[in-house]
Every structure is written in C-alpha cells, then in structure tokens.
Design a protein around this motif. Structure first.
Motif, PDB file in Angstrom:
ATOM      1  N   GLN A 177      45.025  38.915  44.624  1.00  8.92           N
ATOM      2  CA  GLN A 177      45.233  38.422  45.974  1.00  8.92           C
ATOM      3  C   GLN A 177      43.898  38.176  46.682  1.00  8.92           C
ATOM      4  O   GLN A 177      42.895  38.832  46.391  1.00  8.92           O
ATOM      5  N   THR A 181      43.076  42.699  46.457  1.00  5.82           N
ATOM      6  CA  THR A 181      43.982  43.638  45.810  1.00  5.82           C
ATOM      7  C   THR A 181      44.547  42.970  44.556  1.00  5.82           C
ATOM      8  O   THR A 181      44.430  41.759  44.378  1.00  5.82           O
ATOM      9  N   TYR A 182      45.164  43.772  43.715  1.00  7.37           N
ATOM     10  CA  TYR A 182      45.696  43.230  42.458  1.00  7.37           C
ATOM     11  C   TYR A 182      46.956  43.996  42.067  1.00  7.37           C
ATOM     12  O   TYR A 182      47.222  45.105  42.534  1.00  7.37           O
ATOM     13  N   GLN A 183      47.718  43.391  41.160  1.00  8.11           N
ATOM     14  CA  GLN A 183      48.868  44.043  40.536  1.00  8.11           C
ATOM     15  C   GLN A 183      48.921  43.630  39.071  1.00  8.11           C
ATOM     16  O   GLN A 183      48.577  42.506  38.722  1.00  8.11           O
ATOM     17  N   LEU A 185      51.862  43.597  36.095  1.00  4.62           N
ATOM     18  CA  LEU A 185      53.288  43.757  35.842  1.00  4.62           C
ATOM     19  C   LEU A 185      53.572  43.574  34.354  1.00  4.62           C
ATOM     20  O   LEU A 185      52.915  42.768  33.686  1.00  4.62           O
ATOM     21  N   LYS A 190      56.081  46.403  38.190  1.00  2.00           N
ATOM     22  CA  LYS A 190      54.694  46.797  38.446  1.00  2.00           C
ATOM     23  C   LYS A 190      54.355  48.068  37.687  1.00  2.00           C
ATOM     24  O   LYS A 190      55.048  49.069  37.759  1.00  2.00           O
ATOM     25  N   GLU A 192      50.748  48.850  37.519  1.00  2.00           N
ATOM     26  CA  GLU A 192      49.490  49.285  38.123  1.00  2.00           C
ATOM     27  C   GLU A 192      49.149  48.358  39.279  1.00  2.00           C
ATOM     28  O   GLU A 192      49.561  47.194  39.304  1.00  2.00           O
ATOM     29  N   SER A 193      48.425  48.878  40.257  1.00  2.00           N
ATOM     30  CA  SER A 193      47.985  48.082  41.391  1.00  2.00           C
ATOM     31  C   SER A 193      46.838  48.812  42.067  1.00  2.00           C
ATOM     32  O   SER A 193      46.569  49.985  41.779  1.00  2.00           O
ATOM     33  N   TYR A 306      37.661  38.627  44.509  1.00  2.00           N
ATOM     34  CA  TYR A 306      38.833  38.000  43.898  1.00  2.00           C
ATOM     35  C   TYR A 306      38.564  36.571  43.434  1.00  2.00           C
ATOM     36  O   TYR A 306      39.258  36.037  42.563  1.00  2.00           O
TER      37      TYR A 306
END
Length: 405
Positions: A177, A181-183, A185, A190, A192-193, A306
C-alpha cells in the motif's frame, strides 16, 4: 461552459483513480511461447516448461499453466509488459503454484523487474524489484520469500512466513500500500501483515546507543548478595564419601597377593555439600543499567519505501531438484477486489483436484491389491527335468577328464 469544465474534471479524476490490470497471464493457449522468453545465460543447464493442467485438476483447460518438466535443472523464463509506476496506489502481485510432484527441494517464487532486464540473459544475479513466493527444501525450509530491492540491495523480510507444502494449487498474494504497509495472503487469507520499515531493514535504526554514555563504576546490578552475617555451622564439613561400615573383608582375601584390603566407599548421608551463605536483598541494587539511546544521525525517513517507479517484467528464475510445479494465474494490478475475486476460485480448483486425486489413488490401490492377489506364473522347471534324465554310460567320465585338462 462551467458545466463542461466540471464534467471534464470529473472524467479526468476518474481516469486517474480507476483501478488497472497491468499484467495478467492464465496460459489459456500456446501464445505464451511468443511473449515469454527463455534465458540463454551461459554456464547453466536450463529446463523447459510445458503447458499442462497436470495429473489431477478441476477443469483441464482452465487449470493449465506452465509446469517444470526436467529434474535437477535451473529454470529462467520471463516476459515484459507496458511499464507502470505504483505511485500513490496499491500494488498487487499474485500467482498460483501447484507442487503436484510433492516437491522436496526447489523454488516456487517469481521475480518482478524493471525494464532493464535482459530477458535472454536473465540469471540469479539479475537485479530485480521484488521476489515473492514459496521456497521448499527439506523439512527445514518451507517459507514464503518476500524480498524487496532498495537502493541497490535486496532486503529479506524479518518474519518467517510458512508456505503450503501439499500437492494442490495455492494462490500467493502480495499487497503493498502507498501508506507503506503490506499484506501477504495465501488462498485469499491473510497470513502476515505489517509496516515496511518495521519488517525490513531498509533504513538504519531511528535510535542508537549513545556512544558517549558509560555505565557508572559504582552501578550495582546485583539484586541479591550473600548475607555477611551468615556463618558456616561448625559441623557442616563432612566428607562426601565414607567407607562402607557394613563391608567385611572376603575370607579368601590374600593380602600378599591382593594387597591391603580396604572397604568400598559409599555416599555419606551426613554430607551437606559446599556451604554458601544465604542470599539477601542488596540494599545498593539499582536495577539493570540501560544504555541510553540518542537519535541516529544516519537515519532519514523515507515515505516512498513502497514505491516502484518502473515495473516492467515478471519472471521465473529458480532451481528444482524434482520437477512438476505448475505456475499459473499471474496477475499484477492495483485492483484489490479483482485480485481477491481471482484468488477466490482456488477453493473450487482445490476441491476438484482433491476429488480427482483421491479417485486416482483409489484406483492405484486396487491395482496394487489385485496384482498382489494374482497367482504367480509357474516357474520354468526345465533345469530340474534335465537333472532327472538318466546319464549315458561313460559320459560323466569323459567330462571329468576334460575338467582335469
């Protein structure tokens, strides 16, 4: 005139903010051979990919992807697309992996590149923007790589993300993002984030230990100390072992032959061990000294961790001991909804794969059982019949004579 200007502004705003699919590949036909390029980097023995749905599937045509086809090979295949920047918008990298060979050691990840990639010379040292996906080698390595390049250096995530290690299709999704931030899946769930700056060592630490600070010499970190008034009892010291009082010299003991007899030693029940004074609270205890920290002069925040200014290519650059992995459903987009809808199809795919594999396994089981129960063919007993035939008189004697010669 004013109305027209408002309409133009709204259209421009919508065009600037609408979601886009920058790259998508489902390998629906053999046209991939025209757009994906094999590397010819010298010194490597590269394997080939084949388009197939594998041995078990849900929909044979829809589930076709690129499968590694040769054991103990490097694989290097890539394709370019219209370059884009993820400035001020999400970046979604998604694809599916099916280790139907029950992989023992090999990569299942992809790499994202900028336009500088030389496709025909792609190799393990080729600079990339992102490396993402599963990697398995033995029981000790079953993880999801999430590696970003930043200022010319590759940075691994500081967390351990476990990948799937079964033989079915799984979707892997990375979302980055613009708020840094990150995710991650797996199969639309999900796993991890977090925050990019916290989970990767892109930047120097914000705080460092003050190099000028030192622990005072009189700083006492001992929570307890020996009681200075505690004294050792006079009867404390006893030997750890003593002669066995119940032991007697054997009747046949000969001191001239065996030496002077001594009883065996046993543990002393009165032995108390080494004496030490009891501990009391230290009146001078100041706690554990903490090194004071200061702002790190080398730290500079970066709001664009990012950002990838030029995303231009995707490739498979990996090694596999046992081939059979199928890669499919490549997607690079800023549309989170579209990506989620694409990944949601994995449930139906897995259900079909499991059903077909169970049927195949059952057929194989029945086949093995039938073969085990089937009567074995009679052994050829011609040799045995020959032994029963009567010998011709004098023939054996002649043979013996030849042997002696």
């Amino acid at each position: 005139m004013q109305f027209s200007a408002v309409v133009i502004l709204l259209v421009a705003t919508f065009a600037a903010t609408r979601s886009e699919v920058f790259f998508e590949e489902k390998f629906t036909d053999d046209s991939w051979k025209d757009s994906w390029i094999y590397s010819k980097h010298p010194g490597k023995e590269f394997g080939k990919f084949v388009r197939t749905a594998g041995k078990f599937f849900n929909d044979e045509e829809a589930d076709k992807g690129l499968q590694t086809s040769e054991d103990a090979r490097f694989y290097a295949l890539s394709t370019k697309f219209t370059p884009f920047s993820n400035k001020d918008k999400p970046l979604v990298v998604q694809f599916s992996v099916k280790h139907e060979q029950n992989i023992d050691c090999g990569g299942g990840y992809l790499k994202v590149f900028d336009c500088s990639l030389e496709e025909k010379d792609m190799h393990g040292e080729s600079p990339y923007l992102i490396m993402f996906g599963p990697d398995i080698c033995g029981p000790g390595t079953k993880k999801v790589h999430v590696i970003f390049s930043y200022n010319g250096k590759n940075h691994l995530i500081n967390k351990e993300i476990r990948c799937k290690d079964d033989v079915y299709t799984h979707f892997y999704t990375l979302i980055v993002q613009p708020d840094n931030t990150y995710q991650v899946l797996i199969d639309n769930e999900k796993v991890e984030s977090g925050v990019l700056e916290e989970d990767w060592d892109f930047l120097p630490p914000k705080k460092i230990k003050d190099p000028e600070a030192k622990k005072p010499e009189d700083w006492d970190e001992r929570a307890t100390i020996p009681d200075p008034d505690d004294k050792k009892p006079e009867d404390w010291d006893k030997p750890e072992h003593i002669p066995d009082p119940d032991a007697t010299k054997p009747d046949d003991w000969d001191e001239e032959m065996d030496g002077e007899w001594e009883p065996p030693m046993i543990d002393n029940p009165e032995y108390k061990g080494e004496w030490a004074p009891k501990q009391i609270d230290n009146p001078n205890y100041k706690g554990v000294w903490k090194h004071p920290e200061i702002d790190n002069p080398e730290y500079t925040p970066d709001e664009n961790l990012y950002l990838r200014e030029e995303v231009c290519a995707v490739g498979l650059d990996l090694w596999q001991v046992k081939s059979g992995t199928i890669f499919d459903n490549f997607l690079i987009t800023d549309d989170l909804t579209y990506a989620a809808e694409a990944a949601e199809t994995v449930k139906k795919t897995q259900a079909g794969e499991k059903k077909q594999k169970e049927e195949q396994d059952e057929e194989e089981r029945k086949k093995v059982e039938a073969e085990a129960k089937a009567p074995k063919p009679e052994e050829d007993d011609e040799d045995e019949d020959d032994e029963d035939e009567p010998s011709i008189p004098g023939e054996a004697e002649e043979d013996d004579g030849h042997d002696e010669l």
